[in-house]
Scaffold this motif. Structure first.
Motif, short mmCIF file in Angstrom:
data_model
loop_
_atom_site.label_atom_id
_atom_site.label_comp_id
_atom_site.label_asym_id
_atom_site.label_seq_id
_atom_site.Cartn_x
_atom_site.Cartn_y
_atom_site.Cartn_z
N ASN A 177 9.44 -0.70 -3.15
CA ASN A 177 9.00 -1.55 -2.03
C ASN A 177 8.65 -0.75 -0.78
N GLY A 178 8.73 0.55 -0.88
CA GLY A 178 8.31 1.36 0.25
C GLY A 178 9.41 1.80 1.20
N GLU A 179 10.68 1.57 0.81
CA GLU A 179 11.77 2.03 1.70
C GLU A 179 11.93 3.54 1.55
N ILE A 180 11.89 4.23 2.69
CA ILE A 180 12.02 5.70 2.67
C ILE A 180 13.46 6.05 2.98
N GLU A 181 14.25 6.25 1.94
CA GLU A 181 15.68 6.53 2.13
C GLU A 181 16.12 7.67 1.23
N LYS A 186 4.92 6.65 -0.54
CA LYS A 186 4.26 5.80 0.46
C LYS A 186 3.33 6.66 1.31
N CYS A 200 9.66 7.17 -1.85
CA CYS A 200 10.18 5.88 -1.38
C CYS A 200 10.58 5.02 -2.58
N SER A 201 11.08 3.82 -2.28
CA SER A 201 11.41 2.87 -3.34
C SER A 201 10.13 2.14 -3.74
N ASN A 246 12.11 13.17 3.06
CA ASN A 246 11.48 12.62 1.85
C ASN A 246 10.01 13.04 1.71
N ASN A 294 1.59 7.92 4.41
CA ASN A 294 2.00 7.92 5.81
C ASN A 294 0.81 8.00 6.75
N HIS A 334 5.52 10.08 1.58
CA HIS A 334 6.98 10.17 1.50
C HIS A 334 7.42 9.62 0.14
#
Lengths: 80, 227
Positions: free
Chosen positions: B169-173, B117, B166-167, B184, B119, B164
């Motif tokens: 869908n854009g989740e940064i985990e 994603k 990410c998934s 990340n 940033n 970063h």
């Protein structure tokens, strides 16, 4: 003159290689190994007879190339 | 637009990068590491690979090669300098970018597609880009970004994180972090945002039949921003 230097990872830096070596030792039966940290050893043959000067040169080499000071420490451990 | 790709002994993504740059309109020149002068360039690229066999530390020997003084001079005067994978490692070793790329957390060479994603798009690389989540390829053993607390503070204060992991869908985990990189982080800018280091390879995603097209979006956008 030969200078010996070691470069080691700083304490809080993860060392996956050391961990894998530790696991291998464990698999070989060395159950009591608490931790392994892997480092590098350099033998630097400098064309210099003055011990102090030779060590200073080696120190400079460590700072400029042999160690990355963000993650590593170095130590001059001997000269002969 | 003129680009230059630097070739070190052991670089192996230099040709892919040249193909990508040419496809999107750059006039590219290959530059050997032992040269001392850079051709006139709007963009200089340090490609992926295993420069100098990854001896000592990844990128460390390349960071002391003959061409690097010119590359540093070019970047310090505001020129666009892009480092992909081993190129990113070289950028940290030259201290043009902060931090260092450590061995992957799980001791594995990782070769797969990931999502990243964007940033910060206030720069020549990502301004006006039409997608903010890109599917790109990574292939590395040392991509675990690490830095000191002081460096991290500076990175945050200057909004230097470029991309970063990410998934889709854009989740940064954590679960979408392939290598253990702090926060990340998959790519980083310098303070002025003219230098970008990234572990993912956009040059591997420029053909819809072979891979994917998100690399095309990156290069097309970059050249549009330079025109």
């Amino acid at each position: 003159m030969k200078i010996s230097a070691i470069v080691t990872l700083k304490k809080d830096v993860l060392d996956p290689q050391g961990k894998v070596v530790q696991q291998a030792l464990k698999g070989m039966g060395f159950d009591n190994v608490k931790e392994i940290r892997q480092g590098k050893y350099f033998e630097i043959d400098v064309d210099e007879n003055d011990k102090k000067k030779a060590e200073k040169k080696a120190e400079e080499m460590c700072k400029k190339l042999l160690a990355n000071l963000v993650i590593e420490d170095f130590k001059i451990i001997g000269s002969q | 637009m003129n680009s230059s790709v630097i070739i070190f002994p052991g670089s192996n993504c230099d040709r892919d990068m040249a193909v990508a740059l040419k496809k999107f309109g750059f006039k590219n020149k290959m530059v050997w590491h032992n040269d001392t002068e850079l051709p006139k360039s709007d963009l200089v690229v340090l490609p992926g690979g295993f420069s100098y066999g990854d001896y000592l530390r990844c990128g460390s020997m390349a960071s002391k090669s003959k061409i690097i003084d010119s590359v540093i001079k070019f970047a310090k005067s505001g020129g666009l300098l892009l480092g992909i994978c081993n190129g990113f490692q070289i950028l940290t070793e030259t201290e043009l970018l902060p931090g260092v790329l450590l061995k992957n957390k799980y001791s594995k060479f990782i070769c797969k597609n990931v999502f990243v994603k964007i940033n910060n798009s206030e720069n020549k690389y990502f301004k006006n880009i039409k997608k903010n989540i890109l599917e790109l390829h990574i292939a590395h053993n040392e991509g675990n970004f690490f830095c000191s607390n002081d460096q991290m503070k500076e990175i945050n204060d200057n909004n230097q994180i470029a991309v970063h992991y990410c998934s889709q869908n854009g989740e940064i985990e954590d679960s979408f972090n392939p290598n253990g990189a702090i926060k990340n982080i998959a790519g980083l800018f310098n303070k002025e945002k003219n230098i970008l280091g990234m572990m993912p390879h956009p040059e591997r995603m420029i053909d819809n039949y072979l891979s994917g097209e998100d690399g095309s979006i990156f290069f097309q956008n970059l050249i549009n921003n330079l025109k």
